[in-house]
Motif scaffolding. Structure first.
Motif, mmCIF file in Angstrom:
data_model
loop_
_atom_site.group_PDB
_atom_site.id
_atom_site.type_symbol
_atom_site.label_atom_id
_atom_site.label_comp_id
_atom_site.label_asym_id
_atom_site.label_seq_id
_atom_site.Cartn_x
_atom_site.Cartn_y
_atom_site.Cartn_z
ATOM 1 N N ARG A 1 0.819 -1.215 0.000
ATOM 2 C CA ARG A 1 0.000 0.000 0.000
ATOM 3 C C ARG A 1 0.860 1.275 0.000
ATOM 4 N NH1 ARG A 1 -2.740 -3.480 3.476
ATOM 5 N NH2 ARG A 1 -1.952 -2.448 5.317
ATOM 6 N N ASP A 2 2.105 1.140 -0.455
ATOM 7 C CA ASP A 2 3.023 2.278 -0.593
ATOM 8 C C ASP A 2 3.512 2.280 -2.034
ATOM 9 O OD1 ASP A 2 5.094 4.097 -0.663
ATOM 10 O OD2 ASP A 2 6.335 3.065 0.816
ATOM 11 N N ARG A 3 2.995 3.185 -2.837
ATOM 12 C CA ARG A 3 3.291 3.150 -4.263
ATOM 13 C C ARG A 3 4.779 3.325 -4.592
ATOM 14 N NH1 ARG A 3 0.409 6.261 -7.743
ATOM 15 N NH2 ARG A 3 2.207 6.664 -9.004
ATOM 16 N N HIS A 4 5.571 3.813 -3.656
ATOM 17 C CA HIS A 4 6.994 4.055 -3.905
ATOM 18 C C HIS A 4 7.901 2.981 -3.297
ATOM 19 C CE1 HIS A 4 5.856 7.944 -5.460
ATOM 20 N NE2 HIS A 4 5.187 8.175 -4.355
ATOM 21 N N PHE A 5 7.326 1.906 -2.791
ATOM 22 C CA PHE A 5 8.102 0.890 -2.070
ATOM 23 C C PHE A 5 9.259 0.341 -2.909
ATOM 24 C CE2 PHE A 5 8.879 -3.562 -0.937
ATOM 25 C CZ PHE A 5 9.298 -3.397 0.366
ATOM 26 N N VAL A 6 8.994 -0.132 -4.118
ATOM 27 C CA VAL A 6 10.055 -0.735 -4.942
ATOM 28 C C VAL A 6 11.105 0.310 -5.306
ATOM 29 C CG1 VAL A 6 10.592 -1.848 -7.148
ATOM 30 C CG2 VAL A 6 8.621 -2.610 -5.816
ATOM 31 N N ARG A 7 10.660 1.502 -5.673
ATOM 32 C CA ARG A 7 11.619 2.556 -6.028
ATOM 33 C C ARG A 7 12.541 2.865 -4.858
ATOM 34 N NH1 ARG A 7 11.708 7.912 -5.254
ATOM 35 N NH2 ARG A 7 9.542 8.022 -4.611
ATOM 36 N N LYS A 8 11.975 2.992 -3.674
ATOM 37 C CA LYS A 8 12.789 3.294 -2.493
ATOM 38 C C LYS A 8 13.676 2.116 -2.121
ATOM 39 C CE LYS A 8 9.504 6.566 -0.499
ATOM 40 N NZ LYS A 8 8.531 6.765 0.591
ATOM 41 N N LEU A 9 13.177 0.900 -2.305
ATOM 42 C CA LEU A 9 13.987 -0.285 -2.032
ATOM 43 C C LEU A 9 15.198 -0.329 -2.963
ATOM 44 C CD1 LEU A 9 13.987 -2.861 -0.245
ATOM 45 C CD2 LEU A 9 12.872 -4.014 -2.159
#
Length: 87
Positions: free
Chosen positions: A39-47
């Motif tokens: 439910r965090d649209r930026h999770f993969v980018r931040k990972l």
């Protein structure tokens, strides 16, 4: 000669490597995965940028990947032009 941190090259981040493999296998977009798994649209980018992940979040992400069934769960289809929908 190129020196990079092991973290940046995936040696110390098995979760990121698992997610990248899942994305390649399913064809799911990173943003779609991020929203559906955390439910965090930026999770993969931040990972990908080195974000740390709580163990509970890693468990939730792995559970999502483990239980995902492409035969029963539809991925968002490409949007059609309204002009094409009327034809």
């Amino acid at each position: 000669m190129c020196y990079g941190t092991p973290y940046k090259f995936g040696m110390l981040d098995p979760l990121r490597d698992e997610i990248e493999a899942f994305l390649r296998l399913t064809g799911m977009k990173p943003t779609t995965f991020s929203i559906r798994a955390t439910r965090d649209r930026h999770f993969v980018r931040k990972l990908r940028l080195g974000r740390r992940v709580w163990p509970e979040t890693a468990d939730r992400v792995r559970k999502f990947m483990r239980t995902f069934d492409p035969n029963t769960e539809s991925l968002p289809a490409a949007r059609q032009s309204p002009c094409l929908a009327e034809a």
